[in-house]
Every structure is written in structure tokens, then in C-alpha cells.
Design an enzyme around this catalytic site. Structure first.
Site, PDB file in Angstrom:
ATOM      1  N   HIS A 145     -49.769  54.190  70.010  1.00  0.00           N
ATOM      2  CA  HIS A 145     -50.357  54.832  68.692  1.00  0.00           C
ATOM      3  C   HIS A 145     -49.660  56.558  69.093  1.00  0.00           C
ATOM      4  O   HIS A 145     -49.301  56.906  67.881  1.00  0.00           O
ATOM      5  CB  HIS A 145     -51.957  54.654  68.829  1.00  0.00           C
ATOM      6  CG  HIS A 145     -52.466  55.573  67.794  1.00  0.00           C
ATOM      7  ND1 HIS A 145     -53.031  55.326  66.417  1.00  0.00           N
ATOM      8  CD2 HIS A 145     -52.549  57.056  67.916  1.00  0.00           C
ATOM      9  CE1 HIS A 145     -53.289  56.365  66.021  1.00  0.00           C
ATOM     10  NE2 HIS A 145     -53.171  57.231  66.868  1.00  0.00           N
ATOM     11  N   GLU A 146     -50.059  56.825  70.121  1.00  0.00           N
ATOM     12  CA  GLU A 146     -49.452  58.140  70.482  1.00  0.00           C
ATOM     13  C   GLU A 146     -47.987  58.454  70.225  1.00  0.00           C
ATOM     14  O   GLU A 146     -47.718  59.197  69.524  1.00  0.00           O
ATOM     15  CB  GLU A 146     -49.823  58.738  71.743  1.00  0.00           C
ATOM     16  CG  GLU A 146     -51.462  59.001  72.085  1.00  0.00           C
ATOM     17  CD  GLU A 146     -52.162  59.830  70.759  1.00  0.00           C
ATOM     18  OE1 GLU A 146     -51.400  60.468  70.188  1.00  0.00           O
ATOM     19  OE2 GLU A 146     -53.300  59.456  70.569  1.00  0.00           O
ATOM     20  N   HIS A 149     -46.929  58.522  66.779  1.00  0.00           N
ATOM     21  CA  HIS A 149     -47.008  60.105  66.332  1.00  0.00           C
ATOM     22  C   HIS A 149     -46.043  60.696  66.600  1.00  0.00           C
ATOM     23  O   HIS A 149     -45.296  61.399  65.769  1.00  0.00           O
ATOM     24  CB  HIS A 149     -48.404  60.586  67.007  1.00  0.00           C
ATOM     25  CG  HIS A 149     -49.522  60.341  66.174  1.00  0.00           C
ATOM     26  ND1 HIS A 149     -49.631  60.465  64.859  1.00  0.00           N
ATOM     27  CD2 HIS A 149     -50.814  60.044  66.526  1.00  0.00           C
ATOM     28  CE1 HIS A 149     -50.888  60.138  64.369  1.00  0.00           C
ATOM     29  NE2 HIS A 149     -51.810  59.911  65.253  1.00  0.00           N
ATOM     30  N   GLU A 228     -52.623  58.470  60.276  1.00  0.00           N
ATOM     31  CA  GLU A 228     -53.384  57.729  61.311  1.00  0.00           C
ATOM     32  C   GLU A 228     -53.153  56.357  61.346  1.00  0.00           C
ATOM     33  O   GLU A 228     -52.932  55.552  62.216  1.00  0.00           O
ATOM     34  CB  GLU A 228     -54.900  58.033  61.590  1.00  0.00           C
ATOM     35  CG  GLU A 228     -55.504  59.409  62.138  1.00  0.00           C
ATOM     36  CD  GLU A 228     -54.777  59.686  63.407  1.00  0.00           C
ATOM     37  OE1 GLU A 228     -54.900  58.727  64.391  1.00  0.00           O
ATOM     38  OE2 GLU A 228     -54.429  60.868  63.607  1.00  0.00           O
TER      39      GLU A 228
END
Lengths: 463, 189
Positions: A145-146, A149, A228
């Protein structure tokens, strides 16, 4: 994720332009109020200076400014090799050129964020609480997920926004102090010019005080919940295992602990809003979508591709979330199976790791009592507080390599050695005072002290 | 008075310039995609090489505890040699898949030796091999993504005209043979 990358570039430009306009207007009017003739130009110059400082901070030291005072430690490969492996796996899956650095935040609350200015210079940060609670699959989901980003350039925008907001907070703080000092000055002297200047300062301070939260609101709007969702979709795609991220999100939001250093400025950076547990309200200004909805979407995915996420999103929430061009180019993926591996650091290991990372050497006595010796404590042994036994503080000893007598060769440089006592987590002090840690998986024969740079030879445990 | 001829000439030149710009832009985009594939392949290469380097160490450690598994060792060595000598995307993919499955057998064999499983050195090597397997899987995933994007692009109209002129040809995927392999290869602990 073409659309997202472009949207982030556009938003960054808009943020900088808005900031410049607000600062210029503010500088001009404050200057005019302060000195009616020519003051406005001086005010503009000050505004320019502030912008230059902001740019300097952003390009020079964004990370250290945002993480000011946070107990953070950059994890080396020797310290936690499995964490490095996980990050590298996700970096490869995302097609990033270099793996991001890994920061470990000493905090029992589980959470994670990414920070940095460009994909090459980014870092992912995880808390010690996260390493203790999540198993390998879940941690992989969080890291994916990071890294999503980072790949989508969200991190660049967030860092820029955090620096700009941070500067505003510092400026308004400075002005309030000036007013306070000015007030004591006024009590002593009653000159008129001073009074005018104070009035101008007062107005400025008020404007900044209003502007700070306003920019915060803009920031909250800008980091739409969509990003997100997109990072979740990337996370599922990279790992091919949506369940890992889903169960990680559940665990993180179920924790009642809050990350100690989270503020309104840094809140949007985290994977789960650190204030969510405290307020429990999902308002218009929420930075994150509701966690249960994110989990529901991830669990509703039929496969692991972007198209599967888009379908699950439409089912749970309605509407579309991923741009048409990204969807058209995304290949289909099936889910993989769970790996069944436990946490990277279990119980005591995580506690020891966090102690070492904050500068303590844990010394365990035979009676079972663990003493944490601060690195600055120079003594080579301590006394156990419970049973009174003398315990040596593990330390790298220097080995003098004397030149053979009679030879003209210059004396060899001083060498350091550390004799391993066991094969688990082990901590010791370098001669310069820095605490070093060896992981159970450490196989090498040398470590380099990150403070004084000396090479320390690691001798295997004596048979 | 502007003659009709001048107007037509201007329009013609404008169309020519726009076309040239489009050709240049498309060409550059194709080159970028092709480089991305090359990079992805280089990444797979790095990880495959790393796995080849890890295997001798791993075998040495296992041999210390499990002396009677000579057959398994030979298979692994053979598969490693084949993988190191293979060339071309397809041949290498096949050889590496073979190596993956022999490694699985090796780890399955070591299940029977509790002392080996508790060995610190073995645990570290097992983690490294498992992670390298994962990295290969993820690098392959990225390689195949890039290849698919590239192949789709060069075959769609009107880009295929330019791809034809400048010899952009279809690339092979890094295929996975067995169904079990399709899920990211994982070594159970």
C-alpha cells in the site's frame, strides 16, 4: 495509475501557486499597514523569502523537518533482513528503480506511512507495534500500500503539503511570541510607532492563525479518499493477496492506541487515520475512507487485478474509482495463497529491537531481570538490581595489533572485535558508544558502526 | 488578397508538422516501453543469478545434516547448471521453473531433519531463498505486465504502422509452466 500521477502533479502546482498568492497578498497588506509608503514592497520581499525557505526545506530537508523529534531509526539490512526482503519484493513488483529506505518508529501503536520527495528518495516508515502484531502477509500488504503511494506520486504531494503547512505553523508560532514580547515592551515605553507596529503584527498573527487551519482544511480536501482506495488497489495488485491488506487494516484500526507523534499535519500520511479510533466519526473532512468499507472492498475482490478492485468498489460503494486508461492497460491476476508465516519480530525480540533502536543495551541477568543500560552509560559492567550480581555490558573490544618488534612497518590501525554470546538477537556497544544490534539471521563476519564508521569483526559464539 | 493556393499550402504544412510530431511522440513512447521491458528483464536476471549463488551454500548446509539425500542434491545441481547455461527467454523460463521445483523437493526433504530445521544458518538461507523466489515471481509479474502493454500497443492501429517501420517486434512472456507455480511460489516454514 496514469490519471492519479497526473492529478498529483496538477495538485502540487496548484498548492504551490495558491501558497505563493496567499503569502504575497499577506506580505503586501501587512507591509502597507506597517509602513504606508513602500512597506508593501518590503512585505512582498519577505513573502518571497518565506517561499524560498519553504522550497529550501522541501528540496533539502523535508523528511527531517516533518519527522522532527520523532523516535525514528533507519533500519539496516543486518538489523532486520526479513523486513528488507519484504520491501524489496514490493519494490520489484511496483517496478520502482530502487528500494525505498526503511524507517522504524518506536511506538507501540501499529501504523505506517511513506515520506519523501521523489520515488528514488522515498522512505517507508513502520512502527514497532506494527511489526509485533502483523504476520508476514499482512505486513506485505501494508508495505505494498505504501509503495503504491510512492509509485502513484501521492507521497511527493503529501510531503510538499506537510512542509508548507509546517512552515505556516512555525510562522504563526513565531508571530505570537513576537506579540507577547512586544506587549511587555509596550508596558515600558509608550512610543506611538511601536504601538502601530504591534497592531500590524497582531493583524498578521491573526491572519496566520486563521490561515493555518484553513490550509489544513484545503489539505484535507486535496488528499481525497480516492488516493487511499487507489493505494489499496495497488497493494492488492502487487501482493496478489488482498486478504493480507484487509486483515492488516482491521488489526490497525482495532487497536485503541494512537501514534504519539501524529498531528493534524501528518495524519493524512498514515495508512489508517491515527485519530480515527479516538473520534470514530467519518465526517466530510475525513482524510481516509471508512476502514470497514476498505476491508469490505478488498474482501469482495474476485481476483487481484485493478479491474477486480474496480468491480468490488462498484459493488460496495457504487461509482468508479480507477481511471479508464489504467484499467485498459491492467492485466488480470489471480489471487495467491496465504504464506502462513508469523510476525517478523515476536514479543521480546520486538521489545529488545525498539530498546536498541532508541539507544539502550538490554542486559539480561541469570535471575531473569532485564536491565536497559543507556548507551551513554560508560561503565563496562552493571550490578543487577534484584540479585546484585555483576553483569558485563556487551561491548566491542579493541584488539591492538602490534607490529612485530624490529620491523619498521607502521602500527596497524586499531581493530574492534565482538564475541557473540548466543545466536539470537544480540546487542552490544561500539567503542564510540553507539548501540549495535545483530539479528538472529546475521551471518556476516563484519559490521560497520554507523556513528564512528569503524569496522567491527564479529566472532562466532565460542564452542 | 490571400490566394487559395497559399491557404492550402499552409494547411498542408500544418498537417505534415502535426504528423511528424505524432510519429516522434509515438516512437519515443515505444522506445520507453521497450526499455522498461529490458529493465524488467535485467531485474529478473539479477534475482535468478542471486538464487544460483545461494544454492551451493544451501546444499553445503543441508549436506551436513542429511547425508543420505544424494539423489536430491544431484537433481538440484543438475537443474542449477541447466538454468545457468540456458539462453533466451523461453528456454530460461523452463530451466528456472525446473530449478524451482527441485528446490521445493530439497526443502521438503529437510522437513525430516529437526536439527537442520533449527540450524540458524539454514533458517537464514531458507529465508533468503524464499524471498529470492518471491522477488523472481514479482519481477516476472512486472516483466509480463510491461510486455503485455508493449505488445498491445505495437499491434493496435495506427501505432502498428510506426512499429512496422521501425521494427518494433512482439516480445515473449516469461511463462509459468505448472498451475501450482502461478500462485507466487512460496516455501512453507
Amino acid at each position: 495509475m496514469w490519471e492519479q500521477i497526473q492529478a498529483n502533479r496538477r495538485r502540487s502546482r496548484m498548492l504551490v501557486a495558491a501558497m505563493a498568492m496567499v503569502l504575497a497578498g499577506l506580505g503586501f497588506f501587512a507591509g502597507e499597514a506597517f509602513a504606508p509608503r513602500g512597506g508593501g514592497l518590503a512585505g512582498l520581499a519577505v513573502a518571497g523569502l518565506i517561499l524560498a525557505v519553504q522550497a529550501g526545506i522541501y528540496f533539502g530537508a523535508a523528511e527531517s523537518v516533518v519527522l522532527q523529534g520523532v523516535p525514528v531509526h533507519e533500519v539496516s539490512r543486518e538489523e532486520i533482513p526479513r523486513l528488507h526482503n519484504l520491501v524489496e519484493e514490493m519494490q520489484i513488483a511496483a517496478g520502482l528503480a530502487t528500494p525505498p529506505r526503511i524507517l522504524l518508529v518506536t511506538d507501540p501503536a501499529p501504523n505506517a506511512f511513506a515520506i519523501g520527495r521523489s520515488p528514488e528518495k522515498c522512505a517507508v516508515a513502520v512502527t514497532t507495534g506494527l511489526l509485533q502484531r502483523l504476520n508476514r502477509d499482512e505486513l506485505q500488504g501494508v508495505l505494498a500500500h505504501e509503495i503504491g503511494h510512492i509509485r502513484n506520486r501521492d507521497v511527493q504531494f503529501m510531503t510538499l503539503a506537510a512542509v508548507m503547512l509546517g512552515t505556516i505553523v512555525i510562522l504563526s508560532d513565531l508571530l505570537t511570541r513576537t506579540i507577547r514580547l512586544g506587549r511587555t515592551g509596550r508596558e515600558r515605553s509608550s512610543s506611538r510607532g511601536g504601538g502601530q507596529a504591534q497592531a500590524a503584527f497582531l493583524i498578521l498573527a491573526l491572519i496566520f492563525a486563521i490561515l493555518g487551519p484553513l490550509v489544513a482544511q484545503i489539505l484535507y480536501f486535496a488528499c481525497s479518499r480516492r488516493r487511499e482506495h487507489l493505494a489499496d488497489a495497488s497493494g492488492a495488485q502487487f501482493t496478489r493477496y488482498p486478504e493480507g491488506l484487509a486483515s492488516a487494516l482491521e488489526k490497525i484500526s482495532a487497536s485503541s492506541m494512537q501514534v504519539a507523534f501524529a498531528s493534524r499535519t501528518t495524519a493524512p500520511m498514515f495508512i489508517v487515520n491515527p485519530f480515527q479510533a479516538a473520534s470514530g466519526v467519518q465526517g466530510l473532512f475525513s482524510t481516509h475512507p471508512p476502514t470497514d468499507e476498505r476491508v469490505r472492498i478488498l474482501r469482495g475482490m474476485a481476483g487481484a487485478s485493478l479491474a477486480d478492485y474496480a468491480a468490488a468498489y462498484a459493488a460496495a460503494h457504487g461509482g468508479s474509482v480507477i481511471g479508464a486508461r489504467s484499467l485498459a492497460e491492467a492485466p488480470a491476476f489471480e489471487k495467491r495463497e496465504a504464506s502462513g508465516e508469523g510476525p517478523l519480530l515476536g514479543g521480546r525480540a520486538a521489545r529488545d529491537a525498539s530498546a536498541v533502536l532508541s539507544g539502550y543495551v538490554p542486559v539480561v541477568c541469570g535471575c531473569g531481570l532485564e536491565t536497559r543500560v543507556p548507551a551513554s552509560h560508560g561503565a563496562s559492567s552493571i550490578r543487577c538490581l534484584r540479585c546484585g550480581a555483576r553483569l558485563p555490558v556487551p561491548e566491542a573490544s579493541s584488539v591492538s595489533t602490534e607490529a612485530p618488534p624490529g620491523s619498521d612497518a607502521p602500527a596497524a590501525p586499531r581493530r574492534l572485535q565482538f564475541q557473540r554470546q548466543g545466536s539470537g538477537w544480540e546487542s552490544f556497544r561500539c567503542a564510540c558508544g553507539r548501540v549495535m544490534q545483530l539479528s538472529p539471521g546475521f551471518l556476516g563476519t563484519q559490521v560497520r558502526c554507523s556513528k564512528c564508521g569503524s569496522e567491527i569483526e564479529v566472532l562466532p559464539k565460542a564452542a | 488578397m490571400i490566394s487559395a493556393f497559399a491557404v492550402i499550402a499552409v494547411i498542408f504544412v500544418a498537417i505534415l508538422v502535426l504528423t511528424l510530431l505524432w510519429v516522434a511522440g509515438t516512437y519515443n513512447a515505444l522506445v520507453r516501453l521497450r526499455n522498461q521491458i529490458e529493465n524488467a528483464w535485467a531485474q529478473i536476471d539479477v534475482q535468478l543469478k542471486r538464487r544460483h549463488d545461494l544454492i551451493p551454500n544451501l546444499m553445503e548446509t543441508v549436506r551436513g545434516y542429511a547425508k543420505h539425500e544424494q539423489g536430491t542434491f544431484e537433481k538440484v545441481t543438475q537443474a542449477r547448471n541447466m538454468a545457468m547455461n540456458a539462453s533466451g527467454v523461453k528456454a530460461r523460463a523452463e530451466a528456472e521453473n525446473m530449478l524451482s521445483s527441485t528446490l521445493k523437493t530439497l526443502f521438503a526433504v529437510s522437513e525430516a531433519y529437526p536439527e537442520l530445521k533449527a540450524n540458524q544458518n539454514f533458517m537464514q538461507l531458507q529465508e533468503e531463498v524464499a524471498s529470492t523466489e518471491n522477488k523472481i515471481a514479482f519481477a516476472r509479474q512486472f516483466f509480463n505486465d510491461s510486455t503485455m502493454t508493449y505488445n498491445t500497443r505495437i499491434e493496435s492501429f495506427p501505432v502498428n504502422l510506426i512499429a512496422g517501420i521501425f521494427h518494433f517486434v512482439r516480445r515473449d512472456f516469461f511463462e509459468v509452466a505448472a498451475d501450482a507455480e502461478r500462485a507466487a511460489p512460496k516455501i512453507q516454514f
